[in-house]
Design a protein around this motif. Structure first.
Motif, PDB file in Angstrom:
ATOM      1  N   ARG A 122       0.838  -1.202   0.000  1.00  0.00           N
ATOM      2  CA  ARG A 122       0.000   0.000   0.000  1.00  0.00           C
ATOM      3  C   ARG A 122       0.877   1.258   0.000  1.00  0.00           C
ATOM      4  NH1 ARG A 122      -3.761  -1.876   2.671  1.00  0.00           N
ATOM      5  NH2 ARG A 122      -2.739  -1.909   4.691  1.00  0.00           N
ATOM      6  N   ALA A 123       1.956   1.250   0.781  1.00  0.00           N
ATOM      7  CA  ALA A 123       2.862   2.402   0.829  1.00  0.00           C
ATOM      8  C   ALA A 123       3.549   2.623  -0.519  1.00  0.00           C
ATOM      9  CB  ALA A 123       3.905   2.205   1.925  1.00  0.00           C
ATOM     10  N   MET A 124       3.929   1.546  -1.196  1.00  0.00           N
ATOM     11  CA  MET A 124       4.547   1.689  -2.524  1.00  0.00           C
ATOM     12  C   MET A 124       3.552   2.276  -3.532  1.00  0.00           C
ATOM     13  SD  MET A 124       7.047  -1.633  -2.962  1.00  0.00           S
ATOM     14  CE  MET A 124       5.940  -2.912  -2.389  1.00  0.00           C
ATOM     15  N   ILE A 125       2.335   1.788  -3.498  1.00  0.00           N
ATOM     16  CA  ILE A 125       1.304   2.299  -4.414  1.00  0.00           C
ATOM     17  C   ILE A 125       1.036   3.775  -4.133  1.00  0.00           C
ATOM     18  CG2 ILE A 125      -1.162   2.144  -4.995  1.00  0.00           C
ATOM     19  CD1 ILE A 125      -0.835  -0.954  -4.500  1.00  0.00           C
ATOM     20  N   GLU A 126       0.958   4.134  -2.855  1.00  0.00           N
ATOM     21  CA  GLU A 126       0.725   5.538  -2.502  1.00  0.00           C
ATOM     22  C   GLU A 126       1.867   6.425  -2.991  1.00  0.00           C
ATOM     23  OE1 GLU A 126      -0.011   5.557   1.717  1.00  0.00           O
ATOM     24  OE2 GLU A 126      -1.960   4.590   1.457  1.00  0.00           O
TER      25      GLU A 126
END
Length: 134
Positions: A122-126
């Motif tokens: 999720r952090a990478m996508i954000e």
């Protein structure tokens, strides 16, 4: 909306019925990537919110988005490879329009990643979405 390269992963996952085979497939995708240069592993490219060390180096050239990345964890490096196939080559508008969570859910990753790995994904996508919006 997914790139043809990402659709290949979806098709491969449909062929691989066992989750362990899918897990190995993701790891192999990461192993096939060139490592990120050490000079690019700096605080500005480090992704916070991941249990392992993760760096993403985005680039926009002529309106086309692409990124390279690396991690000290093999499965995370594989997830970076999968995200690269989802996003690389898209315009910034297309990157912003991708529903990455839904696309990754097509692979069943939501059900098989630990909570920490899911948070890292999720952090990478954000981070990718923030770069595309800037």
């Amino acid at each position: 909306m997914a790139t043809p390269s990402f659709e290949e992963i979806v098709e491969d996952f449909e062929f691989l019925e066992d989750w362990e085979d899918r897990y190995r497939y993701v790891i192999e995708q990461g192993k096939a990537m060139d490592p990120l240069e050490d000079a690019l592993k700096v605080p500005a490219t480090k992704v916070d919110g991941c249990a392992s060390q993760v760096w993403l180096h985005p680039q926009v050239e002529n309106g086309v988005f692409r990124f390279d990345g690396d991690s000290d964890a093999m499965i995370v490096k594989g997830l970076i490879a999968v995200l690269r196939r989802l996003y690389n080559g898209l315009s910034l508008a297309e990157v912003r329009a991708v529903d990455a969570r839904a696309e990754m859910a097509r692979l069943g990753l939501n059900d098989h990643l630990s909570a920490q790995r899911s948070n890292g994904l999720r952090a990478m996508i954000e981070r990718i979405q923030l770069v595309a919006a800037a």
